[in-house]
Design a protein around this motif. Structure first.
Motif: not given
Length: 377
Positions: A98, A147, A149
């Motif tokens: 992440d 990616k 998060k």
């Protein structure tokens, strides 16, 4: 000695230095309201310390935090300080691979928490007049990727003292929502801001608000704070919190008392802080080569730029240490821009601020003559 021993010994010495003027950790040293002290004394006298507090916090405290924020539909999980809330959120939400996005400078520890679980960290530089010492939402939009998060926003920013405008918060929230990410809105310094806008009011499902009693109420040593979020998010966080036997009941009693007298007591704290900031700003303005780039500050501190003088921030910190005054070097917050500034915390007694200001010319000269790398943390 190992590095952690050296670092701990440094702070142990500071803690055990009687009369130290704490102008470096953004702590609030205003005289507490008697009701807060009475609540702690009563808790000790009643020997409440024998029992565990409720796992997510005393109900009166949870309700008081939501009321103070004006977020009645959210839920609060009381923690052993805001930093524990950040640790818990990062370890719960992030996984290897992440991405965690924040600014530079920022509050550093959440980056370490993210990296500890295998997430990558991306920082968006905001230091300097070209960035107006603030996060442009357009730059965040460009930085967010597949990616991403978590976006971590310290607002007001520590150490700069800038606060997001309402349009900025709206665009930041929109960008995070489009990415399906979470926004951690660290509002540790919210109470000192001239104006503040909660992201949770715009995106209650994807915003995690971090709340602290260390700064506005001056309870740093009691370690009490909270994470506030949608009940579904709190349910997830409550499944395995670091303090699953509840936070200090003495600290919670003090925090409840603090919320009850906030409207009566805190305006005086704010007035003293802003008077102290004006005093230090005036002292800085008298010295060519020093400047305060963000004024007025929305935090309980000021950044003082000293790079033009060619002196190391660490040398200025060391000079003040000789007078038992603690200030903070920029490198504590950012290795990229740390050589440019020191930070001075000013929610302190007027006499402390006056001493700092009166010593400033001599301390600049002292730093010029030594100007060697100093071991500070």
């Amino acid at each position: 000695m190992r590095p952690f021993d050296v670092r701990n010994a440094h702070f142990d010495k500071l803690v055990n230095t009687r009369g130290l003027r704490w102008l470096g950790q953004n702590t609030n040293h205003s005289k507490p309201h008697p009701a807060v002290v009475e609540a702690m004394v009563r808790c000790a006298q009643d020997e409440e310390f024998h029992i565990y507090a409720p796992p997510t916090g005393l109900e009166a405290l949870r309700a008081g935090i939501l009321d103070d924020l004006g977020l009645p539909s959210q839920s609060a999980l009381v923690s052993d300080g805001a930093i524990e809330s950040l640790y818990h959120v990062c370890h719960t939400l992030l996984r290897p691979g992440d991405e965690f996005i924040t600014t530079d400078p920022t509050w550093n520890w959440p980056m370490a928490f993210a990296q500890a679980v295998g997430a990558s960290v991306k920082q968006i530089p905001i230091y300097g007049s070209q960035h107006r010492y603030r996060l442009d939402p357009a730059r965040l939009e460009e930085a967010i990727g597949p990616k991403t998060k978590v976006v971590y926003l310290v607002d007001p920013n520590n150490p700069l003292g800038t606060a997001c405008t309402k349009p900025e918060i709206e665009r930041i929230v929109a960008a995070v929502n489009r990415a399906g990410a979470y926004l951690i809105h660290d509002c540790t310094y919210r109470h000192f801001a001239y104006e503040h806008h909660l992201a949770a009011q715009l995106a209650p499902d994807r915003t995690i608000t971090i709340y602290s009693f260390s700064k506005w109420l001056g309870l740093a040593g009691l370690r009490i704070g909270a994470v506030v979020a949608h009940p579904d998010v709190i349910e997830r966080l409550a499944a395995a919190p670091p303090n699953n036997l509840g936070s200090s009941i003495l600290s919670q009693r003090a925090a409840i008392a603090g919320l009850s007298i906030k409207d009566e007591w805190f305006p005086g704290v704010l007035t003293e802080l802003r008077d102290n900031q004006a005093l230090v700003k005036a002292a800085v303005d008298k010295i060519s080569g020093l400047s305060v780039p963000v004024y007025p500050s929305n935090g309980n501190f000021l950044v003082i730029e000293c790079g033009e003088l060619g002196i190391r921030p660490e040398a200025l910190v060391a000079a003040y240490n000789e007078h038992e005054i603690m200030i903070r070097q920029g490198g504590y917050h950012t290795p990229t821009f740390g050589e440019k500034f020191v930070k001075v915390s000013l929610s302190v007694p007027r006499a402390w601020a006056e001493e700092f200001a009166n010593l400033l010319p001599a301390m600049v000269e002292r730093a010029r003559t030594s100007n060697k790398p100093a071991k500070v943390f």
